[in-house]
Design a protein around this motif. Structure first.
Motif, PDB file in Angstrom:
ATOM      1  N   ARG A  64     -20.945  23.789  29.591  1.00 27.03           N
ATOM      2  CA  ARG A  64     -22.204  23.680  30.217  1.00 27.03           C
ATOM      3  C   ARG A  64     -23.174  24.467  29.625  1.00 27.03           C
ATOM      4  O   ARG A  64     -24.416  24.414  29.625  1.00 27.03           O
ATOM      5  N   SER A 115     -21.927  16.308  34.296  1.00 26.03           N
ATOM      6  CA  SER A 115     -21.140  16.201  32.951  1.00 26.03           C
ATOM      7  C   SER A 115     -20.402  17.582  32.653  1.00 26.03           C
ATOM      8  O   SER A 115     -21.014  18.727  32.648  1.00 26.03           O
ATOM      9  N   SER A 122     -15.758  16.450  35.118  1.00 26.26           N
ATOM     10  CA  SER A 122     -16.943  15.745  35.395  1.00 26.26           C
ATOM     11  C   SER A 122     -16.858  15.061  36.536  1.00 26.26           C
ATOM     12  O   SER A 122     -15.790  14.833  36.941  1.00 26.26           O
ATOM     13  N   THR A 130     -20.087  12.545  30.279  1.00 23.64           N
ATOM     14  CA  THR A 130     -20.921  11.970  30.968  1.00 23.64           C
ATOM     15  C   THR A 130     -20.307  10.651  31.616  1.00 23.64           C
ATOM     16  O   THR A 130     -20.113   9.813  30.813  1.00 23.64           O
ATOM     17  N   HIS A 150     -24.474  23.836  26.266  1.00 15.91           N
ATOM     18  CA  HIS A 150     -25.235  22.495  26.464  1.00 15.91           C
ATOM     19  C   HIS A 150     -26.716  23.117  26.670  1.00 15.91           C
ATOM     20  O   HIS A 150     -27.932  22.907  26.191  1.00 15.91           O
ATOM     21  N   SER A 200     -19.207  22.744  20.247  1.00 13.13           N
ATOM     22  CA  SER A 200     -19.555  22.793  21.759  1.00 13.13           C
ATOM     23  C   SER A 200     -18.435  23.634  22.417  1.00 13.13           C
ATOM     24  O   SER A 200     -18.326  23.742  23.470  1.00 13.13           O
ATOM     25  N   TYR A 217     -18.347  11.738  26.011  1.00 12.84           N
ATOM     26  CA  TYR A 217     -18.651  13.109  25.733  1.00 12.84           C
ATOM     27  C   TYR A 217     -18.943  13.567  27.212  1.00 12.84           C
ATOM     28  O   TYR A 217     -19.616  14.479  27.321  1.00 12.84           O
ATOM     29  N   THR A 245     -21.826  18.611  23.185  1.00  7.25           N
ATOM     30  CA  THR A 245     -23.123  18.273  23.333  1.00  7.25           C
ATOM     31  C   THR A 245     -23.971  17.658  22.046  1.00  7.25           C
ATOM     32  O   THR A 245     -23.316  17.875  20.790  1.00  7.25           O
ATOM     33  N   GLU A 292     -28.954  14.616  27.736  1.00  4.67           N
ATOM     34  CA  GLU A 292     -28.383  15.295  29.281  1.00  4.67           C
ATOM     35  C   GLU A 292     -28.302  13.951  30.241  1.00  4.67           C
ATOM     36  O   GLU A 292     -28.983  12.798  29.946  1.00  4.67           O
ATOM     37  N   THR A 293     -27.788  14.161  31.369  1.00  6.45           N
ATOM     38  CA  THR A 293     -27.378  13.373  32.223  1.00  6.45           C
ATOM     39  C   THR A 293     -28.763  12.656  32.820  1.00  6.45           C
ATOM     40  O   THR A 293     -29.524  13.497  32.976  1.00  6.45           O
ATOM     41  N   TYR A 336     -20.147  18.249  29.802  1.00  7.29           N
ATOM     42  CA  TYR A 336     -20.801  18.173  28.268  1.00  7.29           C
ATOM     43  C   TYR A 336     -19.589  18.923  27.428  1.00  7.29           C
ATOM     44  O   TYR A 336     -19.666  19.894  26.688  1.00  7.29           O
TER      45      TYR A 336
END
Length: 380
Positions: A261, A289, A170, A142, A264, A358, A140, A294, A281-282, A291
């Protein structure tokens, strides 16, 4: 209010894609080579930095397949693979007649668990079956625990195939995802952060390995005036037309990351104060990320009995796309007989988790529709 479908992650064009496609038609570069392909590959190489070399292919799955071949995977070998992922991470292992060994996730990034990974490596070695490669996924968007996984790779001499299909844009400690493994994999499927309609890329550490990947991707045609083949090859090269779309998409990649982001952040605000819902979340500032999607976890014991399915169905009733997290590979019927190491982290994530819409092209009106559903479910 408009009730048209809100998709989980739909393509979002930047404006110049059609111009580059038209250039390809005007110049008759309608083939798996041409200027757009070169521009796209060069753009990816520049973006990823870190001295890598990129070959654009027909899919991310093709990149995983070629990566395993280039790592020397043969029938009967064992390949470690993150269980909590899409099946494309694991399918190419079976293409080669090898055996997947699935590993649980850890709760911080939801990716490959270093503890379970080392346990698996030691057990397979004790059984005389030392794994030949590790497929680690940035799920996803991350990043996985890069330092820990790379340390185990080095300790046991097992190369990493880095599945960054969901993680373009990312980074970990400032270094872009796709550049940490012996090979990296990117995807440009229609639902990814940028798209070529379909397509992917393999990221290599040397020009020689990139050239070898291209050789395998173009039917392994030897240098001869006739068609000569001394190796099995594949039809995996990206077309100049698809690359034209990718060329235009690269121009807006940074903006697409910013907008994902921002989505997110929208969900982080939306679920503030709602008991039983956690927006993923990271774990620290080391992890950046994109993202791509989300995701949330819903604990029915804390949310007055509201669970993943009741939320999903409420969204579906309003024509809003909302899907469970990936079902772990070791729970899939096609993979159920293969080894698995770990506990039930991935299984519990699947039971409680949802992916939320997202896309970088969601409108204020669509966010209002999402907000209304969430407030109706959790606040009455």
């Amino acid at each position: 209010m408009n009730n048209s479908k809100i998709w989980l992650s739909s393509p979002h064009m930047g404006g110049n894609e059609q111009k580059y496609v038209q250039e390809a038609f005007d110049s008759n570069w309608v083939a798996p080579l041409g200027p757009n392909l070169s521009y796209f590959q060069d753009g990816l190489t520049k973006y990823l930095e870190h001295g890598v070399f990129v070959a654009a292919l027909s899919s991310g799955t093709a990149a995983i397949h070629l990566g395993l071949i280039l790592l020397g995977i043969k029938p009967g070998d064992e390949v470690i693979c993150q269980s909590f992922t899409f099946s494309a991470s694991a399918n190419p292992i079976l293409y080669l007649g090898a055996t997947p060994v699935f590993i649980d996730s850890e709760p911080d990034t939801w990716n490959l668990c270093p503890i379970a990974l080392e346990q698996a490596i030691l057990d397979r070695i004790a059984k005389g079956r030392k794994p030949k490669a590790i497929i680690a996924v940035h799920l996803y968007g991350t990043p996985f625990k890069v330092d820990e996984i790379k340390a185990l790779s080095k300790k046991y001499g097992i190369p990493i195939l880095e599945d960054s299909a969901e993680a373009l844009g990312s980074s970990y400690k400032g270094q872009k995802c796709g550049t940490f493994g012996n090979f990296g994999v990117l995807s440009f499927n229609g639902n990814k952060i940028i798209t070529t309609s379909g397509g992917g890329a393999i990221v290599a550490n040397t020009q020689k390995l990139k050239n070898k990947a291209i050789f395998l991707a173009t039917q392994s045609r030897d240098d001869a005036p006739h068609y000569e083949h001394t190796e099995i090859g594949y039809n995996y090269r990206m077309s100049n037309i698809c690359a034209a779309i990718g060329r235009g998409q690269m121009e807006v990649l940074s903006e697409r990351v910013r907008m994902r982001r921002a989505m997110h952040d929208f969900y982080m605000s939306l679920f503030v104060g709602i008991q039983g819902v956690t927006v993923f979340e990271t774990p620290s500032e080391d992890y950046f990320s994109n993202y791509w999607l989300t995701t949330i976890l819903i604990d029915p014991e804390e949310s007055k009995g509201i669970n993943r399915e009741s939320v999903r169905m409420a969204f579906e009733a309003e024509n809003i796309d909302c899907r469970p997290l990936w079902k772990p590979m070791h729970l899939q019927p096609v993979f159920k007989l293969y080894p698995y190491y770990g506990s039930n982290v991935a299984e519990n994530l699947f039971k409680q988790g949802l992916c939320l819409p997202s896309g970088s092209n969601l409108t204020d009106e669509e966010r209002d529709r999402i907000t209304l559903v969430v407030n109706t479910i959790f606040k009455g």
